[in-house]
Design an enzyme around this catalytic site. Structure first.
Site, PDB file in Angstrom:
ATOM      1  N   CYS A  80      23.752  14.420  80.122  1.00 26.88           N
ATOM      2  CA  CYS A  80      24.247  15.985  80.093  1.00 26.88           C
ATOM      3  C   CYS A  80      22.236  16.383  79.751  1.00 26.88           C
ATOM      4  O   CYS A  80      21.718  16.020  80.322  1.00 26.88           O
ATOM      5  CB  CYS A  80      24.787  16.247  78.778  1.00 26.88           C
ATOM      6  N   ASP A  85      30.476  21.384  88.617  1.00 23.44           N
ATOM      7  CA  ASP A  85      29.634  21.083  87.132  1.00 23.44           C
ATOM      8  C   ASP A  85      29.219  23.294  86.905  1.00 23.44           C
ATOM      9  O   ASP A  85      28.851  23.376  87.788  1.00 23.44           O
ATOM     10  CB  ASP A  85      28.403  20.440  87.104  1.00 23.44           C
ATOM     11  N   HIS A 109      31.543  18.416  84.912  1.00 19.59           N
ATOM     12  CA  HIS A 109      30.165  18.480  83.919  1.00 19.59           C
ATOM     13  C   HIS A 109      30.429  17.137  82.881  1.00 19.59           C
ATOM     14  O   HIS A 109      31.829  17.550  82.969  1.00 19.59           O
ATOM     15  CB  HIS A 109      29.528  19.299  83.080  1.00 19.59           C
TER      16      HIS A 109
END
Length: 291
Positions: free
Chosen positions: A171, A228, A260
């Site tokens: 991330c 995502d 995600h």
């Protein structure tokens, strides 16, 4: 050589330091999981033990202070390939520590620095919005890259083989992997998990991965989710095109049905099959490129 401070779990065979210093450094790393991600999805949490490993909090000297980090490596003599682990927006909490242990079980010297400890403790904040506003918005890319360089230098002096240097991140840390690939000439390979590829450029974050595709000094494997909501597939395809135009061997793999944070086994976003496949791809990528 700069003094190294080691504060390790019982599996560590290295010398101990005074308890007050142990508490100080260890206290700069998150205990358990960040408040912003609680309650944790307990049924999917993966725990990797420290048997056969040297694992625990360490202090890394930098030009302007001591950088807290969590390190895991195989016990015993000999140098091991180094993998930097770049944390999510939530800092070095239990999931990131566990990833260092997973890597150490594979034979790596894995170190996860707390890359915005100067700006604040994100583990006590209760939302991603608060973390972004109060801490992450104040962190510069220049600071992060310098701290990663310090971690590399420290690893080389403490049992790491810098001829086999890799990096992986998740991330927030996935974006950093791409940037570090364009920054560090010693790097052999990187694996970026769902890191943002484009965004608003500021004085503190002047470039994004799509800006440095032609500057990569090592091949990077990007792992992304087709569902995502924060990283549109259109952006992923633009990054693919930029990498192709630049030449080299960097690649992007997309899991069509994954959201995600599909590797984050402590969150509802976890997807077992893409996570396990991505972990296999990471290992293969590092082997192929000499890490």
């Amino acid at each position: 050589m700069a003094e190294t401070i080691l504060f390790d779990e019982p599996s560590d065979v290295l010398g101990e330091r005074p308890l007050s210093r142990r508490g100080f450094i260890a206290g700069l790393l998150s205990a358990g999981f960040a408040l912003a991600v609680r309650p944790v999805t307990a049924q999917t949490v993966i725990h990797t033990d420290s048997v056969g490993l040297v694992s625990g909090a360490v202090a890394i000297p930098t030009k302007d202070g001591v950088l807290p980090a969590y390190r895991s490596a195989p016990q015993g003599p000999g140098k091991h390939p180094v993998v930097l682990v770049v944390h999510e927006i939530f800092g070095v909490h239990e999931h990131i520590k566990d990833i260092t242990r997973r890597l150490a079980k594979l034979g790596y010297f894995a170190v996860a620095p707390e890359l915005y400890f100067r700006q604040g403790d994100v583990s006590k904040l209760e939302s991603i919005e608060a973390i972004r506003a109060q801490v992450v918005s104040k962190v510069s890319d220049a600071q992060v890259l310098a701290d990663l360089d310090a971690a590399v230098d420290w690893a080389g002096k403490n049992g790491g083989d810098l001829e086999r240097l890799g990096i992986t991140g998740f991330c927030w840390g996935g974006r950093i992997v791409w940037l570090y690939g364009a920054h560090q000439p010693k790097l052999k390979a990187g694996v970026a998990w769902y890191g943002r590829l484009d965004g608003e450029r500021t004085e503190l974050t002047p470039k994004f991965p799509i800006d440095v595709a032609s500057e990569l000094k090592a091949p990077v494997l990007g792992l992304y989710g087709g569902q995502d909501q924060g990283i549109p597939l259109e952006t992923v395809e633009r990054m693919r095109a930029a990498l192709k135009c630049a030449g080299g061997t960097s690649e992007i793999h997309v899991y069509p049905d994954a959201p995600h944070a599909f590797y984050a086994d402590y969150r509802p976003s976890y997807r077992k099959e893409p996570a396990e496949d991505g972990w296999r791809r990471l290992q293969d990528w590092f082997r192929r490129h000499g890490v």
